[in-house]
Scaffold this active site. Structure first.
Site, PDB file in Angstrom:
ATOM      1  N   LYS A   1       0.867  -1.192   0.000  1.00 37.51           N
ATOM      2  CA  LYS A   1       0.000   0.000   0.000  1.00 37.51           C
ATOM      3  C   LYS A   1       0.890   1.224   0.000  1.00 37.51           C
ATOM      4  CE  LYS A   1      -4.493   0.921   0.374  1.00 37.51           C
ATOM      5  NZ  LYS A   1      -5.621   0.053  -0.014  1.00 37.51           N
TER       6      LYS A   1
HETATM    7  N1  GLU Z   1      -7.460   0.037  -3.476  1.00 35.41           N
HETATM    8  C1  GLU Z   1      -8.139  -1.186  -3.726  1.00 35.41           C
HETATM    9  C2  GLU Z   1      -8.183  -2.045  -2.478  1.00 35.41           C
HETATM   10  O1  GLU Z   1      -8.009  -1.557  -1.410  1.00 35.41           O
HETATM   11  C3  GLU Z   1      -7.569  -1.925  -4.926  1.00 35.41           C
HETATM   12  C4  GLU Z   1      -6.154  -2.338  -4.799  1.00 35.41           C
HETATM   13  C5  GLU Z   1      -5.552  -2.876  -6.094  1.00 35.41           C
HETATM   14  O2  GLU Z   1      -6.269  -3.042  -7.053  1.00 35.41           O
HETATM   15  O3  GLU Z   1      -4.357  -3.090  -6.086  1.00 35.41           O
HETATM   16  O4  GLU Z   1      -8.447  -3.208  -2.532  1.00 35.41           O
END
Ligand code: GLU
Length: 424
Positions: A114
């Site tokens: 993240k």
């Molecule tokens: N931000 C989204 C989540 O929290 C998607 C993450 C992604 O597609 O890598 O799942």
């Protein structure tokens, strides 16, 4: 910051310590040894970067950003990038661990990561936002890549931000690198179906739990906290399945419409007013009272930590589906469990987005784009199978859906970690 829990836990909700305790409980349930548990909990790589940008006024503004890879035993890191003033190292670490578990729960070949910048993008011009994104992308570039770690949109980031990241990395490497981010526009390697995929997954999970509980969709009143990328499409998708959306909150307040909100009229109203507040005929309610409104299903679809002990105690709904990441505190979850309110946890309910990202990345690596039908069919299949698996395991294990999902995720991460061994 981003250390293991110590004996004196802080008073405030700390998402990182919370996720550590969830993984520890899963470890206990699975009988994992301590060494394995330590390896699974500790983030693999934590990068903090200074993000200086020149403002349109000529002044220099300074922001801080992070990219954290939590675990890459099952594949490259995967997870969004958020731009929000509340972003900090502990929040990003927690969200990266959630991603490791989420990718394992839906069994896609990724680890968890993240990133984020502590900034309010609403206060930046478009040119300032582009400079911020490119500088941040440049600073995390050594850590990301199609085989290393693949960012995606999250709170306050979109297809345009992904395009700038893709371009910055492509310029740096001297080669087109579409597989470095997902959630891109179609014209530069995005996929049909990515937009709205998280909401579709939430809808599938909501319909699936209703079916398991023998309840009819057209008898359900729903309240949704958040009218953003995930909340807004949900109003349409759930209405299409016959559910009545009776309350929605955004940062300006909550609206209550017992006879049901019309998704088209709401979209028109928000396009004009910039908020759900003022929807014709709606009663205005303080946002923190949204979940007390008479309802059957509650869906948090905004920032983390909303469902505290008090919110859980006063919740009217008898099912909760977590569209947001980390919306429920430990105390909140305990209250819901004691009230026998089933919760489809974030790592399952909102996984449609990352599954869509996996399909986009696979298409980019192959240089071969799929038709919408194939994408849709595979997304639905993955979400159904994942839900069915977690539901069956929770019956066997006799613990909550959240405890089951985390245990299944941790079990799969542990299997990969064990197989790969300990380097050197
Ligand atoms: N931000 C989204 C989540 O929290 C998607 C993450 C992604 O597609 O890598 O799942």
């Amino acid at each position: 910051m981003v250390t293991r829990p110590n004996e004196t836990p802080p008073q405030e909700f700390n998402p990182w310590l919370h996720v550590c305790s969830l993984i520890e409980s899963a470890g206990e349930l699975l009988g994992l040894d301590e060494g394995m548990l330590k390896r699974i909990i500790a983030p693999e790589r934590v990068l903090e970067v200074a993000v200086p940008i020149r403002m349109d006024s000529g002044e220099v503004a300074m922001y801080t950003g992070w990219r954290i890879q939590h675990d890459t035993s099952r594949g490259p890191g995967k997870g969004g990038i958020r731009f929000h003033p509340s972003v900090n190292a502990d929040e990003i670490a927690a969200l990266s661990a959630d991603m490791s578990i989420k990718c394992a729960v839906v069994n896609i070949p990724y680890g968890g990561a993240k990133g984020g910048v502590a900034v309010d993008p609403a206060l930046l011009s478009r040119a300032e936002l582009e400079r911020l994104t490119r500088r941040y992308a440049f600073s995390i570039a050594p850590m990301i890549g199609p085989d290393r770690d693949i960012p995606a949109p999250d709170i306050n980031t979109d297809t345009q931000v992904m395009s700038w990241i893709m371009d910055t990395v492509s310029m740096l490497r001297g080669q087109n690198t579409p597989g470095v981010v997902t959630g891109k526009p179609l014209a530069i390697g995005g996929t049909l179906g990515h937009a709205g995929a998280t909401s579709l997954g939430v809808t599938i999970c909501t319909a699936a739990i209703l079916q398991r509980m023998g309840r009819l969709a057209n008898e359900q009143r729903v309240v949704i906290q958040g009218y953003g990328k995930v909340g807004a499409p949900l109003v349409k998708l759930l209405s299409d399945r016959g559910m009545k959306i009776v309350g929605i909150a955004d940062i300006r307040g909550a609206i209550h419409v017992p006879e049901g909100i019309n998704h088209l009229r709401l979209a028109e109203h928000v396009a004009e007013a910039g908020t759900v507040v003022g929807y014709p005929g709606a009663e205005l309610v303080p946002a923190d009272l949204l979940f007390t409104l008479p309802s059957d299903i509650a869906i948090p679809a905004a920032l983390g930590g909303f469902v505290t002990e008090d919110i859980a105690k006063s919740m009217s709904a008898s099912i909760m589906v977590e569209a947001a990441n980390g919306p429920t505190t430990g105390e909140g979850a305990a209250v819901l469990a004691s009230r026998n309110i089933p919760v489809v946890p974030d790592v399952l309910a909102n996984a449609g987005g990352v599954v869509a990202s996996y399909f986009e990345w696979a298409q980019d690596l192959q240089g071969f784009m799929w038709e919408r039908e194939l994408f849709q069919q595979r997304l639905e299949k993955t979400m159904h199978e994942s839900f069915n698996h977690i539901w069956a395991r929770h019956k066997d294990l006799n613990v909550t859906l959240r405890e089951t999902a985390i245990a299944v995720g941790v079990e799969r991460i542990a299997e990969a970690t064990e197989l790969r061994g300990l380097f050197p």
